[in-house]
Design a protein around this motif. Structure first.
Motif, short mmCIF file in Angstrom:
data_model
loop_
_atom_site.label_atom_id
_atom_site.label_comp_id
_atom_site.label_asym_id
_atom_site.label_seq_id
_atom_site.Cartn_x
_atom_site.Cartn_y
_atom_site.Cartn_z
N ILE A 19 -2.92 -20.82 -8.06
CA ILE A 19 -3.20 -19.86 -8.97
C ILE A 19 -3.56 -20.80 -10.42
CG2 ILE A 19 -1.64 -18.29 -8.56
CD1 ILE A 19 0.49 -19.69 -10.65
N LEU A 20 -4.30 -20.22 -11.17
CA LEU A 20 -4.59 -20.93 -12.41
C LEU A 20 -4.10 -19.93 -13.39
CD1 LEU A 20 -5.98 -22.89 -14.20
CD2 LEU A 20 -8.03 -21.62 -13.85
N ILE A 21 -3.14 -20.34 -14.41
CA ILE A 21 -2.62 -19.43 -15.36
C ILE A 21 -3.42 -19.87 -16.61
CG2 ILE A 21 -0.36 -19.11 -16.73
CD1 ILE A 21 1.05 -20.30 -14.47
N LEU A 22 -3.68 -18.69 -17.09
CA LEU A 22 -4.52 -18.56 -18.47
C LEU A 22 -3.91 -17.60 -19.16
CD1 LEU A 22 -8.16 -18.15 -16.95
CD2 LEU A 22 -7.08 -20.01 -17.80
N GLY A 23 -2.86 -18.24 -19.84
CA GLY A 23 -2.17 -17.15 -21.29
C GLY A 23 -2.07 -18.16 -22.50
N THR A 24 -0.86 -18.21 -22.97
CA THR A 24 -0.84 -19.03 -24.38
C THR A 24 -1.35 -20.48 -23.94
OG1 THR A 24 0.84 -17.57 -25.08
CG2 THR A 24 0.86 -19.98 -26.00
N GLY A 25 -0.80 -20.97 -22.69
CA GLY A 25 -1.18 -22.42 -22.05
C GLY A 25 -1.89 -22.36 -20.89
N SER A 26 -2.27 -23.12 -20.17
CA SER A 26 -2.92 -23.07 -18.89
C SER A 26 -2.53 -24.04 -18.08
CB SER A 26 -4.62 -23.38 -19.22
OG SER A 26 -4.79 -24.62 -19.41
N ALA A 27 -2.37 -23.99 -16.64
CA ALA A 27 -1.98 -24.81 -15.76
C ALA A 27 -2.54 -24.32 -14.35
CB ALA A 27 -0.61 -25.27 -15.76
N ALA A 28 -2.58 -25.18 -13.54
CA ALA A 28 -2.70 -24.72 -12.01
C ALA A 28 -1.57 -25.15 -11.25
CB ALA A 28 -4.10 -25.06 -11.71
N LEU A 29 -1.51 -24.46 -10.11
CA LEU A 29 -0.42 -24.77 -9.18
C LEU A 29 -1.11 -24.39 -7.87
CD1 LEU A 29 2.52 -25.76 -8.52
CD2 LEU A 29 3.27 -23.48 -8.40
N LEU A 30 -1.23 -25.40 -6.87
CA LEU A 30 -1.64 -25.29 -5.48
C LEU A 30 -0.50 -25.27 -4.51
CD1 LEU A 30 -3.72 -26.59 -7.37
CD2 LEU A 30 -4.99 -27.38 -5.55
N ARG A 31 -0.47 -24.79 -3.42
CA ARG A 31 0.21 -24.81 -2.38
C ARG A 31 -0.64 -25.01 -0.95
NH1 ARG A 31 5.79 -23.12 -1.32
NH2 ARG A 31 6.08 -22.70 1.07
N ILE A 32 -0.58 -26.29 -0.59
CA ILE A 32 -1.32 -26.66 0.69
C ILE A 32 -0.36 -26.85 1.77
CG2 ILE A 32 -3.03 -28.15 1.37
CD1 ILE A 32 -3.94 -28.62 -1.55
N ASP A 33 -0.41 -26.20 2.76
CA ASP A 33 0.54 -26.50 3.90
C ASP A 33 1.84 -26.59 3.51
OD1 ASP A 33 -1.65 -26.86 5.80
OD2 ASP A 33 -1.88 -28.88 5.22
N GLY A 34 2.31 -25.76 2.57
CA GLY A 34 3.69 -25.69 2.04
C GLY A 34 4.08 -26.67 1.02
N GLN A 35 3.25 -27.48 0.61
CA GLN A 35 3.29 -28.68 -0.21
C GLN A 35 2.72 -28.23 -1.76
OE1 GLN A 35 5.47 -31.10 0.24
NE2 GLN A 35 5.71 -30.22 2.21
N GLU A 36 3.52 -28.32 -2.80
CA GLU A 36 3.08 -28.20 -3.96
C GLU A 36 2.26 -29.02 -4.64
OE1 GLU A 36 5.99 -26.47 -6.72
OE2 GLU A 36 6.07 -24.51 -5.74
N VAL A 37 1.24 -28.83 -5.46
CA VAL A 37 0.63 -29.53 -6.23
C VAL A 37 0.07 -29.19 -7.59
CG1 VAL A 37 -1.95 -31.14 -6.51
CG2 VAL A 37 -0.60 -30.74 -4.16
N ALA A 38 0.65 -29.82 -8.43
CA ALA A 38 0.10 -29.15 -9.93
C ALA A 38 -0.96 -29.78 -10.75
CB ALA A 38 1.42 -29.40 -10.90
N LEU A 39 -1.80 -29.23 -11.45
CA LEU A 39 -2.78 -29.71 -12.41
C LEU A 39 -2.71 -29.13 -13.70
CD1 LEU A 39 -5.76 -28.95 -9.99
CD2 LEU A 39 -4.56 -30.94 -9.77
N GLY A 40 -2.70 -30.20 -14.58
CA GLY A 40 -2.70 -29.86 -15.92
C GLY A 40 -1.24 -29.17 -16.44
N GLY A 41 -1.13 -28.14 -17.61
CA GLY A 41 0.01 -27.83 -18.08
C GLY A 41 0.73 -28.99 -18.57
#
Length: 290
Positions: free
Chosen positions: A115-137
């Motif tokens: 997901i890429l959240i575009l609201g007051t702020g922004s951040a991406a959250l990835l789930r790959i093979d059950g593991q989370e990876v955050a981008l930005g935020g």
């Protein structure tokens, strides 16, 4: 009867949804900003408020059985999670996650994706093979690229430059300057205490003027779209199959993306409140299975 309450607490608003055992909505609540940046005491107050609104139709014994899932913006800040875990909200249990995590749970139903959240702020959250990876935020103003707060900040910069003659005056500059009485000192005084939410409140003005072909507004929105595209390109490079835009600004920014970027996007399966409800249910299930 089993009751589950989902809460999505972000930079601009806090929403709650109460569902019964069949998933039918039977209560709701709404309040203002509820991110970690407002302080723990204020955050507790907002959360208690929306819980009270959503559970107003329940008896005290029924409320004591409610399982709650909370997605809190900024929960990774030191001390926030521990303080919330120590708070008695008068319910059976509280499961905590970030606002991005509940948005992801809602958008992808607990499966892999991004997901890429575009609201007051922004951040991406990835789930790959059950593991989370955050981008930005990382927080405004050093991060939150392509967000409502970033759009608002750019608009205020343009308005101030236009007021002192360093750039051309456009309808966008006039609209923003009008909020400060076309007075630079009023604008500077406002900036001294302005929050990301305050800047984000200017984003609809920027989008409206961009849609009306204001050249400066267009350049601001095009720059924001460029940041969104770089987010999506990074997500795709990680091998993620499902990528979803979420947040209040997403529907307005998506038309500004290039066709090749939009081709990587898919609609969400559900909203962040669906994700918060799932968080509460999954946490309770895992606890019962131990």
């Amino acid at each position: 009867m089993t009751f589950t309450l989902g809460i999505d607490a972000g930079g601009s608003h806090c929403r709650a949804r109460l569902v019964d055992g069949s998933g039918r909505e039977i209560g709701a609540g709404q309040a203002g900003a509820a991110n970690a940046g407002i302080g723990i005491d204020a955050l507790r107050g907002v959360l208690s408020d929306v819980i009270g609104q959503a559970t107003a139709g329940l008896s005290p014994p029924e409320r004591a059985q409610v399982r709650v899932g909370m997605g809190i913006a900024g929960i990774r800040r030191p001390g926030i999670r521990a303080a919330l875990e120590a708070t008695d909200f008068g319910v059976a249990s509280v499961a905590l996650a970030s606002d991005a995590q509940v948005a992801h749970l809602g958008a992808h139903g607990g499966g892999d994706g991004a997901i890429l959240i575009l609201g007051t702020g922004s951040a991406a959250l990835l789930r790959i093979d059950g593991q989370e990876v955050a981008l930005g935020g990382y927080g405004f103003p050093v991060s939150d690229e392509g967000s409502g707060a970033a759009l608002g900040l750019s608009a205020v910069r343009h308005a101030l430059r236009a007021l002192d003659g360093r750039t051309r005056r456009t309808p966008l500059a006039d609209a923003v300057a009008a909020r400060f009485g076309h007075d630079v000192l009023q604008a500077v005084a406002w900036m001294a205490t302005a929050s990301p939410r305050d800047y984000g409140a200017l984003a609809p003005i920027v989008m409206d003027h961009a849609d009306a072909d204001d050249p400066i507004a267009r350049s601001i929105v095009e720059d924001a779209a460029g940041h969104v595209e770089r987010f999506v390109e990074t997500i795709v490079a990680r091998g993620v199959a499902r990528c979803t835009l979420v947040g209040g600004l997403a529907p307005r920014l998506q038309p500004w993306l290039r066709v090749r970027t939009a081709a990587h996007l898919c609609p969400p399966l559900g909203d962040p409140l669906d994700g918060a409800v799932r968080l509460a249910r999954d946490t309770a299930l895992n606890h019962n299975q131990r």
